[in-house]
Motif scaffolding. Structure first.
Motif, PDB file in Angstrom:
ATOM      1  N   PHE A  44       0.831  -1.208   0.000  1.00  0.00           N
ATOM      2  CA  PHE A  44       0.000   0.000   0.000  1.00  0.00           C
ATOM      3  C   PHE A  44       0.866   1.259   0.000  1.00  0.00           C
ATOM      4  O   PHE A  44       0.547   2.242  -0.678  1.00  0.00           O
ATOM      5  N   SER A  45       1.962   1.241   0.740  1.00  0.00           N
ATOM      6  CA  SER A  45       2.863   2.398   0.771  1.00  0.00           C
ATOM      7  C   SER A  45       3.414   2.682  -0.620  1.00  0.00           C
ATOM      8  O   SER A  45       3.493   3.849  -1.053  1.00  0.00           O
ATOM      9  N   SER A  46       3.792   1.630  -1.323  1.00  0.00           N
ATOM     10  CA  SER A  46       4.350   1.782  -2.660  1.00  0.00           C
ATOM     11  C   SER A  46       3.332   2.380  -3.630  1.00  0.00           C
ATOM     12  O   SER A  46       3.656   3.282  -4.413  1.00  0.00           O
ATOM     13  N   VAL A  47       2.086   1.903  -3.549  1.00  0.00           N
ATOM     14  CA  VAL A  47       1.062   2.402  -4.468  1.00  0.00           C
ATOM     15  C   VAL A  47       0.678   3.831  -4.107  1.00  0.00           C
ATOM     16  O   VAL A  47       0.450   4.668  -4.997  1.00  0.00           O
ATOM     17  N   LEU A  48       0.604   4.148  -2.836  1.00  0.00           N
ATOM     18  CA  LEU A  48       0.323   5.522  -2.426  1.00  0.00           C
ATOM     19  C   LEU A  48       1.366   6.474  -2.999  1.00  0.00           C
ATOM     20  O   LEU A  48       1.030   7.529  -3.553  1.00  0.00           O
ATOM     21  N   GLN A  49       2.628   6.101  -2.868  1.00  0.00           N
ATOM     22  CA  GLN A  49       3.703   6.954  -3.356  1.00  0.00           C
ATOM     23  C   GLN A  49       3.655   7.091  -4.877  1.00  0.00           C
ATOM     24  O   GLN A  49       3.842   8.186  -5.423  1.00  0.00           O
ATOM     25  N   ARG A  50       3.399   5.987  -5.550  1.00  0.00           N
ATOM     26  CA  ARG A  50       3.359   6.018  -7.014  1.00  0.00           C
ATOM     27  C   ARG A  50       2.204   6.884  -7.515  1.00  0.00           C
ATOM     28  O   ARG A  50       2.385   7.708  -8.424  1.00  0.00           O
ATOM     29  N   ALA A  51       1.018   6.680  -6.926  1.00  0.00           N
ATOM     30  CA  ALA A  51      -0.144   7.465  -7.343  1.00  0.00           C
ATOM     31  C   ALA A  51       0.078   8.948  -7.058  1.00  0.00           C
ATOM     32  O   ALA A  51      -0.304   9.809  -7.856  1.00  0.00           O
ATOM     33  N   TRP A  52       0.702   9.242  -5.914  1.00  0.00           N
ATOM     34  CA  TRP A  52       0.948  10.650  -5.564  1.00  0.00           C
ATOM     35  C   TRP A  52       1.960  11.279  -6.516  1.00  0.00           C
ATOM     36  O   TRP A  52       1.779  12.417  -6.965  1.00  0.00           O
ATOM     37  N   SER A  53       3.018  10.566  -6.843  1.00  0.00           N
ATOM     38  CA  SER A  53       4.056  11.115  -7.709  1.00  0.00           C
ATOM     39  C   SER A  53       3.531  11.384  -9.107  1.00  0.00           C
ATOM     40  O   SER A  53       3.957  12.342  -9.771  1.00  0.00           O
ATOM     41  N   GLU A  54       2.571  10.577  -9.546  1.00  0.00           N
ATOM     42  CA  GLU A  54       1.996  10.809 -10.859  1.00  0.00           C
ATOM     43  C   GLU A  54       0.965  11.927 -10.833  1.00  0.00           C
ATOM     44  O   GLU A  54       0.680  12.550 -11.859  1.00  0.00           O
ATOM     45  N   ARG A  55       0.427  12.168  -9.658  1.00  0.00           N
ATOM     46  CA  ARG A  55      -0.494  13.289  -9.496  1.00  0.00           C
ATOM     47  C   ARG A  55       0.271  14.598  -9.491  1.00  0.00           C
ATOM     48  O   ARG A  55      -0.194  15.614 -10.002  1.00  0.00           O
ATOM     49  N   GLU A  56       1.483  14.601  -8.908  1.00  0.00           N
ATOM     50  CA  GLU A  56       2.342  15.777  -8.830  1.00  0.00           C
ATOM     51  C   GLU A  56       3.652  15.450  -9.542  1.00  0.00           C
ATOM     52  O   GLU A  56       4.655  15.130  -8.902  1.00  0.00           O
ATOM     53  N   PRO A  57       3.685  15.493 -10.877  1.00  0.00           N
ATOM     54  CA  PRO A  57       4.883  15.074 -11.604  1.00  0.00           C
ATOM     55  C   PRO A  57       6.093  15.944 -11.279  1.00  0.00           C
ATOM     56  O   PRO A  57       5.979  17.148 -11.076  1.00  0.00           O
ATOM     57  N   VAL A  58       7.242  15.288 -11.213  1.00  0.00           N
ATOM     58  CA  VAL A  58       8.495  15.988 -10.970  1.00  0.00           C
ATOM     59  C   VAL A  58       9.029  16.511 -12.299  1.00  0.00           C
ATOM     60  O   VAL A  58       9.107  15.785 -13.283  1.00  0.00           O
ATOM     61  N   VAL A  59       9.410  17.788 -12.339  1.00  0.00           N
ATOM     62  CA  VAL A  59       9.956  18.380 -13.554  1.00  0.00           C
ATOM     63  C   VAL A  59      11.390  17.914 -13.733  1.00  0.00           C
ATOM     64  O   VAL A  59      12.219  18.035 -12.827  1.00  0.00           O
ATOM     65  N   GLN A  60      11.698  17.372 -14.897  1.00  0.00           N
ATOM     66  CA  GLN A  60      13.045  16.913 -15.198  1.00  0.00           C
ATOM     67  C   GLN A  60      13.836  18.060 -15.821  1.00  0.00           C
ATOM     68  O   GLN A  60      13.404  18.654 -16.814  1.00  0.00           O
ATOM     69  N   LEU A  61      14.968  18.395 -15.233  1.00  0.00           N
ATOM     70  CA  LEU A  61      15.805  19.481 -15.716  1.00  0.00           C
ATOM     71  C   LEU A  61      16.672  18.985 -16.872  1.00  0.00           C
ATOM     72  O   LEU A  61      17.399  17.999 -16.744  1.00  0.00           O
ATOM     73  N   ILE A  62      16.577  19.668 -18.000  1.00  0.00           N
ATOM     74  CA  ILE A  62      17.362  19.331 -19.187  1.00  0.00           C
ATOM     75  C   ILE A  62      18.319  20.478 -19.477  1.00  0.00           C
ATOM     76  O   ILE A  62      17.912  21.647 -19.519  1.00  0.00           O
ATOM     77  N   GLY A  63      19.593  20.184 -19.689  1.00  0.00           N
ATOM     78  CA  GLY A  63      20.579  21.224 -19.931  1.00  0.00           C
ATOM     79  C   GLY A  63      21.313  21.591 -18.659  1.00  0.00           C
ATOM     80  O   GLY A  63      21.100  21.018 -17.588  1.00  0.00           O
ATOM     81  N   SER A  64      22.176  22.550 -18.719  1.00  0.00           N
ATOM     82  CA  SER A  64      23.005  22.945 -17.582  1.00  0.00           C
ATOM     83  C   SER A  64      22.285  23.913 -16.672  1.00  0.00           C
ATOM     84  O   SER A  64      21.608  24.844 -17.130  1.00  0.00           O
ATOM     85  N   ALA A  65      22.467  23.707 -15.399  1.00  0.00           N
ATOM     86  CA  ALA A  65      21.883  24.628 -14.425  1.00  0.00           C
ATOM     87  C   ALA A  65      22.614  25.955 -14.416  1.00  0.00           C
ATOM     88  O   ALA A  65      22.157  26.934 -13.817  1.00  0.00           O
ATOM     89  N   ASP A  66      23.777  26.022 -15.078  1.00  0.00           N
ATOM     90  CA  ASP A  66      24.578  27.249 -15.096  1.00  0.00           C
ATOM     91  C   ASP A  66      24.288  28.122 -16.311  1.00  0.00           C
ATOM     92  O   ASP A  66      24.962  29.133 -16.539  1.00  0.00           O
ATOM     93  N   SER A  67      23.312  27.745 -17.117  1.00  0.00           N
ATOM     94  CA  SER A  67      22.990  28.533 -18.306  1.00  0.00           C
ATOM     95  C   SER A  67      22.502  29.918 -17.914  1.00  0.00           C
ATOM     96  O   SER A  67      22.029  30.146 -16.793  1.00  0.00           O
TER      97      SER A  67
END
Length: 238
Positions: free
Chosen positions: A202-225
């Motif tokens: 249940f913990s695993s599914v809670l976390q998975r469902a929550w993460s898909e509800r609040e997607p994490v933005v993937q950073l592409i390119g350099s943070a120093d741009s």
């Protein structure tokens, strides 16, 4: 996030599954943002409302086993319940129609206290020796002990149409979702979990469902741009 749980008061694994899910939810960081709704499912919807009988005999007849085997199964479930911190009586319990209980659970949902009534019904069925089924006075007493108004409870039970459509709608929806047994958990209408799974599941599914509800933005390119921030904008060549 919403979690819907189809259960029946007759079902020992629903009692156990609720405890395991609750343990997982208690450790979930976003638990205050999770709405849990308990929905109706009858294991034996054809039973008359006044039905009551010993559990072991019912299990033996349903699965074609001896009463001794049924009693051994009950002891096995009791051991699992004990591990989850639950009281589970292996003898003296009865079974019967849960339709009126489901109607009351819909009434309790309207009051914002569905969890309280469900817990009281589970305790009355699995942890108390007094018969629960086929006796409306016993059902009234359980609801009142959970803090519900006696007059309101009797009004619901006295009107066989009250919340009946809501119960049938839940059962039809379970069938549409492919649930042929309980407990059945549905997370944000994206993931279904069948059975009294371990808390870790249940913990695993809670976390998975929550993460898909609040997607994490993937950073592409350099943070120093080159970019502007709270301290201003980067000056080229400096």
């Amino acid at each position: 996030m919403q979690v819907e749980v189809w259960t029946d008061i007759n079902c020992p694994f629903c009692y156990l599954g609720k405890a395991r899910f609750s343990a997982a939810l208690a450790e979930f960081p976003h638990r205050d943002d999770v709405e849990v709704i308990h929905r109706s499912f009858e294991l034996d919807p054809g039973l008359p409302s006044d039905t009551s009988g010993p559990v072991a005999a019912k299990i033996a007849a349903k699965y074609g086993i001896s009463e001794a085997q049924a009693e051994a199964n009950e002891r096995g479930i009791a051991a699992q319940a004990e591990d989850a911190g639950l009281t589970y009586l292996t003898s003296g319990r009865d079974y019967g129609s849960s339709f009126d209980m489901h109607r009351l659970l819909h009434f309790a949902h309207e009051q914002g206290r569905q969890e309280a009534l469900l817990d009281a019904l589970y305790v009355a069925n699995f942890a108390a020796a007094a018969p629960l089924f086929g006796d409306s006075e016993r059902l009234v007493a359980v609801a009142v002990s959970a803090g519900f108004d006696e007059v309101a409870v009797r009004a619901v039970l006295g009107d066989p149409t009250a919340y009946a459509d809501a119960v049938r709608a839940d059962e039809a929806e379970a069938a549409a979702l492919g649930a042929n047994g309980v407990p059945f958990f549905v997370f944000d209408r994206k993931y279904g979990v069948s059975g009294a799974q371990p808390p870790e599941t249940f913990s695993s599914v809670l976390q998975r469902a929550w993460s898909e509800r609040e997607p994490v933005v993937q950073l592409i390119g350099s943070a120093d741009s080159d970019a502007c921030g709270p301290d201003g904008c980067a000056v080229p060549g400096v």
